[in-house]
Design a protein around this motif. Sequence first.
Motif, mmCIF file in Angstrom:
data_model
loop_
_atom_site.group_PDB
_atom_site.id
_atom_site.type_symbol
_atom_site.label_atom_id
_atom_site.label_comp_id
_atom_site.label_asym_id
_atom_site.label_seq_id
_atom_site.Cartn_x
_atom_site.Cartn_y
_atom_site.Cartn_z
ATOM 1 N N VAL A 279 2.172 -11.613 -0.642
ATOM 2 C CA VAL A 279 2.555 -11.063 -1.946
ATOM 3 C C VAL A 279 4.044 -10.710 -1.943
ATOM 4 N N ALA A 280 4.526 -10.144 -0.823
ATOM 5 C CA ALA A 280 5.954 -9.817 -0.713
ATOM 6 C C ALA A 280 6.797 -11.082 -0.803
ATOM 7 N N ASP A 281 6.326 -12.159 -0.140
ATOM 8 C CA ASP A 281 7.042 -13.435 -0.197
ATOM 9 C C ASP A 281 7.070 -13.982 -1.617
ATOM 10 N N LEU A 282 5.958 -13.846 -2.348
ATOM 11 C CA LEU A 282 5.910 -14.301 -3.737
ATOM 12 C C LEU A 282 6.916 -13.526 -4.582
ATOM 13 N N ALA A 283 6.960 -12.196 -4.408
ATOM 14 C CA ALA A 283 7.892 -11.375 -5.187
ATOM 15 C C ALA A 283 9.343 -11.696 -4.841
ATOM 16 N N ASP A 284 9.625 -11.875 -3.544
ATOM 17 C CA ASP A 284 10.998 -12.213 -3.135
ATOM 18 C C ASP A 284 11.425 -13.546 -3.731
ATOM 19 N N GLY A 285 10.522 -14.525 -3.688
ATOM 20 C CA GLY A 285 10.850 -15.832 -4.257
ATOM 21 C C GLY A 285 11.104 -15.752 -5.749
ATOM 22 N N LEU A 286 10.302 -14.976 -6.445
ATOM 23 C CA LEU A 286 10.503 -14.799 -7.886
ATOM 24 C C LEU A 286 11.825 -14.096 -8.172
ATOM 25 N N SER A 287 12.168 -13.125 -7.313
ATOM 26 C CA SER A 287 13.426 -12.410 -7.497
ATOM 27 C C SER A 287 14.615 -13.355 -7.382
ATOM 28 N N ARG A 288 14.561 -14.238 -6.382
ATOM 29 C CA ARG A 288 15.660 -15.190 -6.200
ATOM 30 C C ARG A 288 15.704 -16.203 -7.339
ATOM 31 N N TYR A 289 14.542 -16.715 -7.727
ATOM 32 C CA TYR A 289 14.491 -17.765 -8.738
ATOM 33 C C TYR A 289 14.903 -17.233 -10.109
ATOM 34 N N LEU A 290 14.410 -16.040 -10.461
ATOM 35 C CA LEU A 290 14.701 -15.466 -11.780
ATOM 36 C C LEU A 290 15.992 -14.646 -11.796
ATOM 37 N N GLN A 291 16.514 -14.374 -10.573
ATOM 38 C CA GLN A 291 17.705 -13.550 -10.415
ATOM 39 C C GLN A 291 17.496 -12.175 -11.060
ATOM 40 N N ARG A 292 16.360 -11.578 -10.690
ATOM 41 C CA ARG A 292 16.020 -10.233 -11.163
ATOM 42 C C ARG A 292 15.643 -9.386 -9.956
ATOM 43 N N PRO A 293 16.037 -8.107 -9.939
ATOM 44 C CA PRO A 293 15.807 -7.278 -8.756
ATOM 45 C C PRO A 293 14.367 -6.761 -8.669
ATOM 46 N N ILE A 294 13.913 -6.534 -7.427
ATOM 47 C CA ILE A 294 12.649 -5.836 -7.186
ATOM 48 C C ILE A 294 12.968 -4.348 -7.153
ATOM 49 N N VAL A 295 12.392 -3.580 -8.062
ATOM 50 C CA VAL A 295 12.780 -2.170 -8.205
ATOM 51 C C VAL A 295 11.655 -1.195 -7.859
ATOM 52 N N GLY A 296 10.507 -1.695 -7.394
ATOM 53 C CA GLY A 296 9.442 -0.762 -7.062
ATOM 54 C C GLY A 296 8.201 -1.443 -6.554
ATOM 55 N N ARG A 297 7.250 -0.581 -6.148
ATOM 56 C CA ARG A 297 5.976 -1.071 -5.613
ATOM 57 C C ARG A 297 4.826 -0.286 -6.227
ATOM 58 N N TRP A 298 3.735 -0.977 -6.471
ATOM 59 C CA TRP A 298 2.459 -0.309 -6.737
ATOM 60 C C TRP A 298 1.851 -0.125 -5.351
ATOM 61 N N ALA A 299 2.215 1.016 -4.747
ATOM 62 C CA ALA A 299 2.059 1.198 -3.311
ATOM 63 C C ALA A 299 0.692 1.748 -2.935
ATOM 64 N N ILE A 300 0.257 1.418 -1.705
ATOM 65 C CA ILE A 300 -0.966 1.991 -1.143
ATOM 66 C C ILE A 300 -0.613 3.388 -0.635
ATOM 67 N N THR A 301 -1.113 4.414 -1.304
ATOM 68 C CA THR A 301 -0.803 5.791 -0.928
ATOM 69 C C THR A 301 -1.946 6.477 -0.193
ATOM 70 N N ASP A 302 -3.147 5.937 -0.304
ATOM 71 C CA ASP A 302 -4.301 6.494 0.411
ATOM 72 C C ASP A 302 -5.114 5.347 1.005
ATOM 73 N N PRO A 303 -4.747 4.899 2.222
ATOM 74 C CA PRO A 303 -5.442 3.753 2.826
ATOM 75 C C PRO A 303 -6.887 4.036 3.195
ATOM 76 N N SER A 304 -7.322 5.307 3.111
ATOM 77 C CA SER A 304 -8.726 5.593 3.411
ATOM 78 C C SER A 304 -9.652 5.034 2.338
ATOM 79 N N VAL A 305 -9.109 4.784 1.131
ATOM 80 C CA VAL A 305 -9.881 4.098 0.098
ATOM 81 C C VAL A 305 -9.794 2.608 0.387
ATOM 82 N N LEU A 306 -10.918 1.976 0.634
ATOM 83 C CA LEU A 306 -10.932 0.604 1.121
ATOM 84 C C LEU A 306 -10.516 -0.381 0.031
ATOM 85 N N PRO A 307 -9.895 -1.510 0.413
ATOM 86 C CA PRO A 307 -9.575 -2.548 -0.575
ATOM 87 C C PRO A 307 -10.840 -3.034 -1.274
ATOM 88 N N GLY A 308 -10.788 -3.177 -2.575
ATOM 89 C CA GLY A 308 -11.946 -3.670 -3.305
ATOM 90 C C GLY A 308 -13.038 -2.658 -3.552
#
Length: 715
Positions: free
Chosen positions: A617-646
Amino acid sequence: MTTVTDVDATRARAEQHLQALVGSSDAQLYDDQWAAIEALVVDRRRSLVVQRTGWGKSAVYFVATLLLREEGSGPTVIISPLLALMRNQIAAAERAGIRAVTINSTNMEQWEQTQGAIQRGEVDVLLVSPERLNNPGFRDEVLPRLAATCGLLVIDEAHCISDWGHDFRPDYRRIRTLLAELPDGIPVLATTATANQRVTDDVAEQLGSSVVEEAGHGRRETLVLRGSLDRETLRLGVVRLTTAEQRLAWLADHLAEQPGSGIVYCLTVAATQQVADYLRSRGHKVAAYSGKTEQTERLALEQALLDGEVKALVATSALGMGFDASLGFVVNLGAPSSPVAYYQQVGRAGRGTTSAASVVLLPAIEDRDIWAYFASLAFPREELVRETLAALAESGGVMSTPALEARVDLSRNRLETMLKVLDVDGAVRRVRGGWEATGQEWTYDADRYRRVAEAREREQRAMLDYLTTDQCRMWFLRHQLDDPAAGDGWTCGRCDNCGGLELPDDVSPKAVAEAADRLSRPGVPIEPRKLWPTGLSALGVDRSGRIKQPAEEGRAIARLTDLGHGTALRELFRAGDDAPAAVPVPLVHAVVAMLADWRPAPDVIVVTESETRGAMVADLADGLSRYLQRPIVGRWAITDPSVLPGQGATNSAQRVAAVTRRHGLQLTDPEAVRGKRVLLVDDLVATGWSLTLAADALVSAGAEAVLPLTLAVSA
């Protein structure tokens, strides 16, 4: 005691009714048709008729109805699974002078008028859907009167009673209760075209025995009449092609060669839309049809097919039971999961005619993925059932389905299905406003669910064997349905293995190229959520009603169920923890093509963190940033990993609560998104709630608009 003379007179009268029904003065009953009618009218027995599609099962119950009504019996009640089937049955009844009406979810305003007509003796046949049997008002107020006054009970498509069957419906299990409440001497007829011996035995057992003391017979077991399931007008064949492009190209090249009008069956809703779009682009007059098609459009499409105004409907199995037509062909683009289900679908072709109909199967490797998905929707694990029962018990009253949905990690459809089973088992009761616990002890029949699952696996293996067999294909299907008339060595002489059908496997390079171009076009909409799920307050989440500013419509390369990029995406997401650190090059090209068509014009980019595919996902965002020439300004971050994915993924309220705890918005600057159009990047849309909550957080941080972009959507 009924005399031989009386029986002979009854048969003569029955054949007069048959002749009026079919509009032919020389029509005569088959021996098994008369045996069933005699059992119902003369002996007042319970009967199960397993006969091929088009054999004349409806003639049995309509003729029996006319005979019983002449004797002063009450109206016949027919339990019928689909509105399409009801419409066809009413039309057939009216042609024979039978007064037929229906009670279903689409004509509630007519129920009172219909009940009055029944009480006045103005109705010969009443058709009801199995879902009505579990409607509290109908169950408590209408059903007891019907059970007490009906002259004949008919259960159409009776294989739905059995959870061994390919089309088990829990509402049908309510029929067992209805049978127990019928007065002695009321005959019962169950009919189906698709039941193997296991399903036949199960349905016969559930029908039970009939008490007919007044006829001098005492208690008699259900009469079972099974006939040959050979369909003499069907020519079966399989064309095995390697790629989705070749299969679409085969359809485009050879659809016009198929006789008359017909159906092209697909395994998923997405595929019906893709295939119909492609075939229209190649000049074929076709339309898509699925369970998501609006009712009025369904009716129009069904009539267009009957009238030959379209060459084919590209449909899911929603166009199956109940569609009464004689079609020239059925093509399956992808194999159903069992020979029994396949026989059901191909039964739409070659009905009521002596003309040969072609039946073609174009199997695909990805069929097994789709089978696995549908198998995952089986009866829930015991702990989820216990959670539901505990929630109802703790409430001490009535709980609506949405309220229960907030307490149990199950989707709405699976929760409803499970509750219907528990209702029949006596553990819960459906009442006005929802469900209540009965306090009755309930046992999880793990052995039975395991045996059903094993039976499904055997059916899937049998379907794979059908593809490669060198035996007669009609014999293979009849053998799988335990047809007693399908002896060893029998051959139909009509299929591709018997030499009666030659199917071309050639496809033109032009058609393959056009199909490849169609399938390689990336871009499916990501529809934004607009309402919060109900019951969130019970989970500690302060959201309700309409979402004030939802995300805009986003884009994904494809659905996982799609024929084109769906194949590559399924492989990518099947990798799990072994997912690549970078987006594969072909999918990068697809993203670029999608952007060129979509033109989202973002100002900034925010990326969603992923525990399982974080690097990709990070690679996808970086590629989009380069292609569109727009900065990555934030993350929808994992703040509580005890809650399982899905976590909570099968239930909207549970999922919102889990994502709210697991994720939080982290920006490089508090003002980074204020007044900006934000491209929100993720890998996969499953429920859509993670993107919805991320978009809500971005709007709260001042974003002007949020535009989701992902590699795939799950369905």
